[in-house]
Design a protein around this motif. Structure first.
Motif, short mmCIF file in Angstrom:
data_model
loop_
_atom_site.label_atom_id
_atom_site.label_comp_id
_atom_site.label_asym_id
_atom_site.label_seq_id
_atom_site.Cartn_x
_atom_site.Cartn_y
_atom_site.Cartn_z
N ILE A 264 0.85 -1.19 0.00
CA ILE A 264 0.00 0.00 0.00
C ILE A 264 0.88 1.24 0.00
O ILE A 264 1.10 1.86 1.03
N LYS A 268 0.33 4.94 -4.79
CA LYS A 268 -0.85 4.24 -5.30
C LYS A 268 -2.13 4.80 -4.69
O LYS A 268 -3.17 4.85 -5.33
N ILE A 269 -2.03 5.19 -3.45
CA ILE A 269 -3.20 5.78 -2.79
C ILE A 269 -3.57 7.08 -3.51
O ILE A 269 -4.74 7.33 -3.82
N ALA A 272 -5.18 6.36 -6.84
CA ALA A 272 -6.56 5.90 -6.70
C ALA A 272 -7.49 7.08 -6.41
O ALA A 272 -8.57 7.19 -6.97
N ARG A 275 -8.34 9.12 -9.33
CA ARG A 275 -9.26 8.44 -10.24
C ARG A 275 -10.62 8.19 -9.60
O ARG A 275 -11.44 7.47 -10.15
N GLY A 276 -10.83 8.78 -8.45
CA GLY A 276 -12.13 8.63 -7.79
C GLY A 276 -12.37 7.23 -7.27
O GLY A 276 -13.51 6.83 -7.04
N GLN A 277 -11.28 6.48 -7.04
CA GLN A 277 -11.44 5.11 -6.55
C GLN A 277 -11.35 5.07 -5.03
O GLN A 277 -10.77 5.94 -4.40
N SER A 278 -11.92 4.02 -4.47
CA SER A 278 -11.98 3.90 -3.02
C SER A 278 -10.62 3.53 -2.43
O SER A 278 -9.89 2.72 -2.99
N ARG A 280 -10.69 2.91 0.98
CA ARG A 280 -11.12 2.35 2.27
C ARG A 280 -10.38 1.08 2.57
O ARG A 280 -10.11 0.28 1.68
N LEU A 282 -7.42 0.71 3.24
CA LEU A 282 -6.00 0.81 2.94
C LEU A 282 -5.35 1.89 3.78
O LEU A 282 -4.15 1.87 4.05
N ASN B 21 -9.36 -6.77 6.51
CA ASN B 21 -9.47 -5.56 5.69
C ASN B 21 -9.50 -5.92 4.21
O ASN B 21 -10.10 -5.22 3.40
N ARG B 25 -12.02 -4.81 1.25
CA ARG B 25 -11.40 -4.12 0.11
C ARG B 25 -11.91 -4.70 -1.20
O ARG B 25 -12.10 -3.97 -2.18
N GLU B 28 -14.95 -2.96 -2.25
CA GLU B 28 -14.70 -1.60 -2.74
C GLU B 28 -14.16 -1.62 -4.17
O GLU B 28 -14.57 -0.84 -5.03
N LEU B 29 -13.23 -2.52 -4.41
CA LEU B 29 -12.64 -2.66 -5.73
C LEU B 29 -13.70 -3.03 -6.77
O LEU B 29 -13.74 -2.47 -7.87
N ASP B 32 -16.06 -0.08 -7.50
CA ASP B 32 -15.42 0.93 -8.35
C ASP B 32 -15.39 0.46 -9.80
O ASP B 32 -15.70 1.21 -10.73
N GLN B 36 -17.40 2.03 -13.02
CA GLN B 36 -16.62 2.61 -14.10
C GLN B 36 -17.08 2.13 -15.48
O GLN B 36 -16.88 2.79 -16.48
N ILE B 206 -3.01 -2.65 -5.85
CA ILE B 206 -2.42 -2.32 -4.55
C ILE B 206 -2.43 -3.59 -3.72
O ILE B 206 -3.40 -3.89 -3.03
N GLN B 207 -1.35 -4.33 -3.81
CA GLN B 207 -1.30 -5.62 -3.15
C GLN B 207 -1.43 -5.52 -1.65
O GLN B 207 -0.71 -4.76 -0.99
N ASN B 208 -2.33 -6.29 -1.15
CA ASN B 208 -2.64 -6.21 0.27
C ASN B 208 -3.19 -7.56 0.71
O ASN B 208 -4.31 -7.66 1.18
#
Lengths: 326, 251
Positions: A264, A268-269, A272, A275-278, A280, A282, B21, B25, B28-29, B32, B36, B206-208
């Protein structure tokens, strides 16, 4: 330790060795139980205290930054030698001139929101409130000084616990004298060690020309130490091997492997968010809400300092004649 | 006239032992990504923890897993946990869970339609007009990791007709990590290829990867899991003393 101390007997317990020193002074016999640094002690009071300091942009702070602290603390505790008493997040000042770096006020506030739920990690804004960019070593020195001056018992004299005056103890070689818990007062611990906490990328940035001064790196690893969080299969070990300076102080460089793949990055945050991406889950919720409220990250904010040379590169490139070998 | 988006509900099945989490996530992904495309409006996310008689080693009681998911989702305004699957006596195949939730949403839709009709004055109502007001029934899609696609080819793990129903009638939203190639799994299966339009592939850049297994191991060893699962879930685990060495050793 003063030369007046005489080592009279020692006790061996399992793999440990404590020297019990007796300080002779007139009719009073003062017992001073000291532990040798690095010895494994079952008694938790004898662990070396450590404070972890993380420097960086924190633009913004993420769950990964916060994880570094947790991983480092767990690792140091598991060695049995250390007790991590505090974590400090020190966001870099605006004068660092990194591209996309937003105002320090916001970055500090977000870090504060992020650490509200932590009982040991805090934010310090000394570095960010300086007008000029400061080398990491200077920040380390500042915090080390701060820790040393706030420690009430720096001198050995005041660290020595007295027993009842007039009482003499028999001194026999190899006689077992049990260590009384109440004699190991906190004052005997000394100033906590301040270690720089970082990811492997910081370690490897040591090799980037003109980013760090060789003497700074040397002092950091010699006098303070590094706790470096790495991913499995990372080059950190190889990097240390290939550097004479780092190799010399490798005992002071702790490599901690993270057991979840956590990527994270702040970059990258920010991407995101543009680009209006979430984001949350992270970043902490309070940080996400703050970013939203103040609309902190946009294509414009990403362009801040575009074309500006990073402060350390500006500073060192000017005077640098020959390349130093790390 | 602007084409309106199709309402969509995401359903995730799994152990959630415990919820992390990363689980949240995924939602959320997926949301989005679907937004889109311009075609969908994600109106709800449902977490459906598996029942206790799934028999997986180390699976703590559904009561706890549901409670932890509820705590984790407190701050979410669109994802909720549903206990129906965990309350069933026997293990329920995924397709049946999908069918149940789809029927439930139809039921509530029907209820809302009737409510709307009741409130509309009869003189002005024509059947056509009323139909145009009817809320559209939402699509229900299974949210999962792309490795689910791979498991479709494991013999005897899934019934062929179930896979077909899942991809044809419902649809998949598969999250995969950057660098992996889920398209390959689709192309290797004739069935999946036929319904690939109903399989949405989402890349997580975003690798998590927070595996619940690792979380449990860490908890057993007294290591920190802060910032990997919500604080409220950590407190719950401590309070009820779950994921200790004893519970991990096997129930």
């Amino acid at each position: 330790m003063g030369q007046a101390m005489i080592s009279l007997f020692s006790r061996t317990s399992q793999n440990t060795q404590i020297s019990t020193l007796v300080f002779g002074c007139d009719s009073e016999v003062l017992h001073l139980d000291l532990w040798l640094q690095g010895n494994h002690m079952e008694n938790p009071d004898n662990k070396r205290e450590v404070v972890l300091l993380a420097c960086g942009s924190f633009n913004p702070i993420t769950n990964m930054h916060l994880r570094l602290f947790e991983l480092a603390k767990d690792y140091l505790h598991e060695t049995g030698k250390y007790k991590v008493i505090k974590g400090i997040i020190s966001p870099v000042g605006d004068a660092y001139k990194k591209k996309s770096l937003i105002s320090a006020n916001h970055r500090v506030t977000m870090a504060q929101l992020a650490t509200e739920s932590s009982d040991w990690v805090e934010v310090d804004d000394w570095e960010s409130s300086q007008n000029e960019w400061l080398e990491t070593l200077k920040v380390l020195r500042y915090h080390h000084q701060k820790l040393a001056s706030s420690n009430p018992d720096n001198s050995l004299q005041s660290a020595v616990p007295l027993i009842k005056p007039g009482r003499k103890r028999k001194q026999e070689a190899n006689r077992y004298i049990p260590v009384k818990k109440n004699q190991l007062s906190p004052e005997t611990k000394g100033v906590p060690q301040l270690k720089l906490l970082c990811g492997a990328d910081i370690l490897e940035s040591f090799g980037i020309p003109n980013l760090w001064k060789l003497e700074d790196i040397t002092e950091i690893v010699a006098n303070h130490g590094l706790v470096c969080i790495t991913r499995a299969g990372n080059n950190a070990q190889k990097f240390i091997y290939e550097s004479d300076t780092l190799w010399q102080h490798k005992n002071n460089i702790h490599l901690v492997e993270e057991w979840i793949t956590n990527d994270i990055s702040s970059t990258k945050i920010r991407r995101a968010l543009r680009r209006g991406q979430s984001v949350r889950y992270l970043v902490p919720d309070a940080v996400r809400a703050y970013i939203e409220k103040h609309n902190l990250y946009s294509p414009e904010s990403e362009d801040r300092n575009a074309g500006v040379i990073l402060a350390p590169l500006q500073k060192y490139a000017r005077g640098c004649k020959q390349e130093q070998t790390l | 006239m602007m084409k309106s988006r199709l309402p969509l509900v995401l359903l995730a099945c799994g152990s959630f032992n415990p919820i992390t989490n990363m689980h949240m996530r995924l939602f959320e992904l997926a949301r989005d990504h679907l937004h889109q495309t311009g075609r969908y409006q994600v109106i709800e996310g449902i977490i459906s923890p598996v029942s206790d008689n799934y028999g997986k080693r180390g699976l703590v009681s559904a009561r706890h897993r549901i409670a932890m998911a509820q705590l984790a989702l407190e701050t979410s305004d669109w994802i909720r946990v549903d206990p129906w699957e965990s309350e069933q006596e026997k293990w329920t195949e995924t397709v049946k869970v999908l069918r149940h939730h789809y029927n439930e949403s139809l039921r509530s839709l029907q209820f809302r339609k009737e409510l709307m009709r009741k409130n509309w004055p009869i003189e002005r109502a024509t059947e056509d007009f009323l139909s145009s007001l009817d809320p559209v029934s939402p699509e229900l899609k299974l949210l999962c990791g792309a490795d689910i696609l791979k498991t479709f080819s494991t013999p005897n793990l899934w019934k062929e007709e179930h896979i077909k129903e899942i991809v044809e009638k419902f649809g998949l939203v598969c999250i995969s990590r950057a660098g992996s190639d889920p398209v390959q799994y689709i192309s290797e299966s004739e069935l999946l290829t036929r319904f690939q339009h109903n399989i949405h592939l989402v890349t997580e850049w975003i690798q998590n990867e927070i595996s619940a297994t690792h979380i449990r191991h860490a908890l057993c060893k007294g290591l920190s899991v802060k910032y990997l699962i919500p604080d409220s879930v950590i407190s719950y685990i401590k309070h009820y003393n779950i994921y200790t060495e004893e519970s991990e050793r096997g129930k």
